[in-house]
Design a protein around this motif. Structure first.
Motif, PDB file in Angstrom:
ATOM      1  N   LEU A  59      24.702  -5.047   3.960  1.00  0.00           N
ATOM      2  CA  LEU A  59      23.780  -3.840   4.804  1.00  0.00           C
ATOM      3  C   LEU A  59      23.722  -2.599   4.015  1.00  0.00           C
ATOM      4  CD1 LEU A  59      25.040  -5.097   8.322  1.00  0.00           C
ATOM      5  CD2 LEU A  59      22.958  -5.721   7.072  1.00  0.00           C
ATOM      6  N   ASP A  60      24.156  -2.495   2.992  1.00  0.00           N
ATOM      7  CA  ASP A  60      24.064  -1.272   2.186  1.00  0.00           C
ATOM      8  C   ASP A  60      22.524  -0.568   2.365  1.00  0.00           C
ATOM      9  OD1 ASP A  60      26.580  -1.234   1.502  1.00  0.00           O
ATOM     10  OD2 ASP A  60      26.027  -1.958  -0.469  1.00  0.00           O
ATOM     11  N   ALA A  61      21.549  -1.435   2.456  1.00  0.00           N
ATOM     12  CA  ALA A  61      20.028  -0.719   2.791  1.00  0.00           C
ATOM     13  C   ALA A  61      19.910  -0.314   4.155  1.00  0.00           C
ATOM     14  CB  ALA A  61      19.259  -2.029   2.214  1.00  0.00           C
ATOM     15  N   VAL A  62      20.782  -0.379   5.051  1.00  0.00           N
ATOM     16  CA  VAL A  62      20.276  -0.164   6.250  1.00  0.00           C
ATOM     17  C   VAL A  62      20.322   1.525   6.351  1.00  0.00           C
ATOM     18  CG1 VAL A  62      21.414   0.055   8.515  1.00  0.00           C
ATOM     19  CG2 VAL A  62      21.494  -2.172   7.366  1.00  0.00           C
ATOM     20  N   GLN A  63      19.126   1.856   7.120  1.00  0.00           N
ATOM     21  CA  GLN A  63      18.836   3.366   7.212  1.00  0.00           C
ATOM     22  C   GLN A  63      19.488   3.890   8.413  1.00  0.00           C
ATOM     23  OE1 GLN A  63      14.551   3.239   6.466  1.00  0.00           O
ATOM     24  NE2 GLN A  63      14.865   4.989   5.495  1.00  0.00           N
ATOM     25  N   THR A  64      20.420   4.932   8.381  1.00  0.00           N
ATOM     26  CA  THR A  64      21.029   5.715   9.354  1.00  0.00           C
ATOM     27  C   THR A  64      20.123   6.808   9.848  1.00  0.00           C
ATOM     28  OG1 THR A  64      23.041   4.674   9.070  1.00  0.00           O
ATOM     29  CG2 THR A  64      23.026   6.725  10.151  1.00  0.00           C
ATOM     30  N   ILE A  65      19.537   7.007  10.830  1.00  0.00           N
ATOM     31  CA  ILE A  65      18.646   8.078  11.133  1.00  0.00           C
ATOM     32  C   ILE A  65      19.288   8.801  12.368  1.00  0.00           C
ATOM     33  CG2 ILE A  65      16.382   8.607  12.026  1.00  0.00           C
ATOM     34  CD1 ILE A  65      16.013   5.582  10.497  1.00  0.00           C
ATOM     35  N   ALA A  66      19.481  10.016  12.334  1.00  0.00           N
ATOM     36  CA  ALA A  66      19.994  10.987  13.387  1.00  0.00           C
ATOM     37  C   ALA A  66      19.139  11.028  14.524  1.00  0.00           C
ATOM     38  CB  ALA A  66      20.163  12.307  12.985  1.00  0.00           C
ATOM     39  N   VAL A  67      19.679  10.724  15.668  1.00  0.00           N
ATOM     40  CA  VAL A  67      18.859  10.868  16.979  1.00  0.00           C
ATOM     41  C   VAL A  67      19.471  11.800  17.898  1.00  0.00           C
ATOM     42  CG1 VAL A  67      18.045   9.628  19.227  1.00  0.00           C
ATOM     43  CG2 VAL A  67      18.091   8.656  16.991  1.00  0.00           C
ATOM     44  N   THR A  68      18.848  13.218  17.984  1.00  0.00           N
ATOM     45  CA  THR A  68      19.531  14.002  18.779  1.00  0.00           C
ATOM     46  C   THR A  68      19.087  14.089  20.348  1.00  0.00           C
ATOM     47  OG1 THR A  68      17.344  15.300  18.280  1.00  0.00           O
ATOM     48  CG2 THR A  68      19.586  15.359  16.660  1.00  0.00           C
ATOM     49  N   GLN A  69      18.176  13.278  20.780  1.00  0.00           N
ATOM     50  CA  GLN A  69      17.458  13.459  22.201  1.00  0.00           C
ATOM     51  C   GLN A  69      17.549  12.113  22.667  1.00  0.00           C
ATOM     52  OE1 GLN A  69      13.854  15.541  21.545  1.00  0.00           O
ATOM     53  NE2 GLN A  69      14.560  17.537  22.583  1.00  0.00           N
ATOM     54  N   LEU A 164      16.467  -1.527   9.297  1.00  0.00           N
ATOM     55  CA  LEU A 164      16.218  -2.256   7.955  1.00  0.00           C
ATOM     56  C   LEU A 164      15.015  -2.834   7.867  1.00  0.00           C
ATOM     57  CD1 LEU A 164      17.912  -3.396   5.514  1.00  0.00           C
ATOM     58  CD2 LEU A 164      18.780  -5.445   7.028  1.00  0.00           C
ATOM     59  N   LYS A 165      14.392  -2.691   6.661  1.00  0.00           N
ATOM     60  CA  LYS A 165      13.013  -3.279   6.340  1.00  0.00           C
ATOM     61  C   LYS A 165      13.550  -4.524   5.277  1.00  0.00           C
ATOM     62  CE  LYS A 165      10.547   1.191   6.588  1.00  0.00           C
ATOM     63  NZ  LYS A 165      10.001   2.100   5.975  1.00  0.00           N
ATOM     64  N   LEU A 166      12.556  -5.618   5.737  1.00  0.00           N
ATOM     65  CA  LEU A 166      12.610  -6.833   4.939  1.00  0.00           C
ATOM     66  C   LEU A 166      11.622  -7.313   4.498  1.00  0.00           C
ATOM     67  CD1 LEU A 166      15.296  -8.447   7.450  1.00  0.00           C
ATOM     68  CD2 LEU A 166      16.060  -7.298   5.347  1.00  0.00           C
ATOM     69  N   ASP A 167      11.639  -8.082   3.409  1.00  0.00           N
ATOM     70  CA  ASP A 167      10.486  -8.712   2.555  1.00  0.00           C
ATOM     71  C   ASP A 167      10.233 -10.198   3.388  1.00  0.00           C
ATOM     72  OD1 ASP A 167       9.531  -6.273   1.416  1.00  0.00           O
ATOM     73  OD2 ASP A 167      10.869  -6.948  -0.243  1.00  0.00           O
ATOM     74  N   ARG A 168      11.315 -10.820   3.783  1.00  0.00           N
ATOM     75  CA  ARG A 168      11.668 -12.247   4.129  1.00  0.00           C
ATOM     76  C   ARG A 168      12.033 -12.506   5.719  1.00  0.00           C
ATOM     77  NH1 ARG A 168      14.931 -12.633  -0.142  1.00  0.00           N
ATOM     78  NH2 ARG A 168      15.950 -14.270   1.100  1.00  0.00           N
ATOM     79  N   VAL A 169      11.671 -13.446   6.278  1.00  0.00           N
ATOM     80  CA  VAL A 169      12.212 -13.712   7.637  1.00  0.00           C
ATOM     81  C   VAL A 169      13.370 -14.415   7.175  1.00  0.00           C
ATOM     82  CG1 VAL A 169      10.042 -14.048   8.673  1.00  0.00           C
ATOM     83  CG2 VAL A 169      11.098 -15.834   7.741  1.00  0.00           C
ATOM     84  N   ASP A 170      13.521 -14.954   6.177  1.00  0.00           N
ATOM     85  CA  ASP A 170      14.975 -15.697   5.856  1.00  0.00           C
ATOM     86  C   ASP A 170      15.979 -14.902   5.232  1.00  0.00           C
ATOM     87  OD1 ASP A 170      13.678 -15.712   3.415  1.00  0.00           O
ATOM     88  OD2 ASP A 170      13.982 -17.954   3.010  1.00  0.00           O
ATOM     89  N   ASP A 171      15.760 -13.721   5.020  1.00  0.00           N
ATOM     90  CA  ASP A 171      16.937 -12.684   4.497  1.00  0.00           C
ATOM     91  C   ASP A 171      18.104 -12.815   5.154  1.00  0.00           C
ATOM     92  OD1 ASP A 171      18.322 -10.455   3.548  1.00  0.00           O
ATOM     93  OD2 ASP A 171      16.465  -9.692   2.854  1.00  0.00           O
ATOM     94  N   ARG A 173      20.431 -10.710   5.341  1.00  0.00           N
ATOM     95  CA  ARG A 173      20.577  -9.158   5.830  1.00  0.00           C
ATOM     96  C   ARG A 173      20.288  -9.160   7.554  1.00  0.00           C
ATOM     97  NH1 ARG A 173      18.300  -5.173   1.694  1.00  0.00           N
ATOM     98  NH2 ARG A 173      16.728  -6.722   1.812  1.00  0.00           N
ATOM     99  N   LEU A 174      19.292 -10.234   7.920  1.00  0.00           N
ATOM    100  CA  LEU A 174      18.679 -10.260   9.258  1.00  0.00           C
ATOM    101  C   LEU A 174      19.846 -10.506  10.161  1.00  0.00           C
ATOM    102  CD1 LEU A 174      16.767  -9.462  11.359  1.00  0.00           C
ATOM    103  CD2 LEU A 174      15.346 -11.636  10.610  1.00  0.00           C
ATOM    104  N   PRO A 175      20.401 -11.633   9.989  1.00  0.00           N
ATOM    105  CA  PRO A 175      21.479 -12.132  11.018  1.00  0.00           C
ATOM    106  C   PRO A 175      22.627 -11.132  10.896  1.00  0.00           C
ATOM    107  CG  PRO A 175      21.346 -13.750   9.114  1.00  0.00           C
ATOM    108  CD  PRO A 175      20.041 -12.948   9.033  1.00  0.00           C
ATOM    109  N   ALA A 176      23.113 -10.662   9.748  1.00  0.00           N
ATOM    110  CA  ALA A 176      24.344  -9.597   9.291  1.00  0.00           C
ATOM    111  C   ALA A 176      23.689  -8.664  10.160  1.00  0.00           C
ATOM    112  CB  ALA A 176      24.269  -9.369   7.915  1.00  0.00           C
ATOM    113  N   PHE A 177      22.551  -8.077  10.364  1.00  0.00           N
ATOM    114  CA  PHE A 177      22.205  -6.732  10.811  1.00  0.00           C
ATOM    115  C   PHE A 177      22.491  -6.842  12.664  1.00  0.00           C
ATOM    116  CE2 PHE A 177      19.504  -3.733  13.221  1.00  0.00           C
ATOM    117  CZ  PHE A 177      19.391  -2.765  12.443  1.00  0.00           C
TER     118      PHE A 177
END
Length: 203
Positions: A59-69, A164-171, A173-177
């Motif tokens: 899951l290294d490619a997962v983006q972490t985005i700050a949410v302040t509100q 997380l953005k994925l190119d395939r439905v069987d990636d 990383r999806l169930p890992a996410f």
């Protein structure tokens, strides 16, 4: 037979035996070396495959985005991410489930606040691929699946502050996410309901 002849024959036999022993030792060394090379190749191949698989499910490619509100509002919200990963949202949350039509961001973000993960896919995705996504999510709590117009990747999976953005439905990383972020550590209101809101899952 003279003593000299016997000595010569004995010497020749001794030389031949020594050569045979050396040849046998060399054969053993060659066999051992070949086995070591083969085993080394197998270990190297296995290591590469393991590392490759770990890389695919990482899951290294997962983006972490700050949410302040995260205030309630009935007004439309312009989110910096598409799909959104949190922010101000509608007072009514989207019921978790599988949908065949695009959803209103503000309602889904409220469900994300409760710990839901939103799996979005391009509306023109082939139905057999869509079915794989539905099968992954069907019968599970705190998952919303829906098409999303103008998606930047074939599949984008989003939780509160995570995407997380994925190119395939069987990636893998999806169930890992899903394992990592359904009711994940960044969930502002863990345990809050994902039903009793708005929307009727249609799939």
């Amino acid at each position: 037979m003279s003593d000299d002849t016997r000595a010569t024959i004995k010497q020749r036999l001794s030389v031949m035996q020594a050569r045979q022993r050396r040849a046998e030792r060399m054969r053993r060394v060659a066999v051992i070396a070949a086995v070591v090379v083969v085993l080394g190749g197998l270990v190297a191949t296995a290591t590469v495959l393991i590392l490759k698989e770990r890389g695919r499910s990482s899951l290294d490619a997962v983006q972490t985005i700050a949410v302040t509100q995260r205030e309630h509002t009935t007004d439309p919200v312009t989110y910096p991410q598409s799909p959104p990963v949190g922010g101000n949202h509608d007072p009514a949350w989207q019921n978790c489930g599988l949908y065949s039509q695009p959803l209103r961001n503000e309602n889904v973000v409220h469900a994300q606040e409760h710990g839901a993960v939103w799996i979005t896919y391009r509306p023109d995705m082939p139905m057999d691929q869509v079915e794989k996504l539905l099968a992954l999510a069907r019968g599970r709590d705190y998952i919303i699946v829906s098409p999303f117009p103008d998606l930047s990747a074939p599949v984008v999976v989003s939780a509160w502050t995570k995407q997380l953005k994925l190119d395939r439905v069987d990636d893998p990383r999806l169930p890992a996410f899903l394992r990592a972020y359904i009711q994940g550590p960044a969930t502002p209101e863990p345990g809050a309901p994902c039903s009793g809101g708005i929307g009727e899952p249609s799939v």
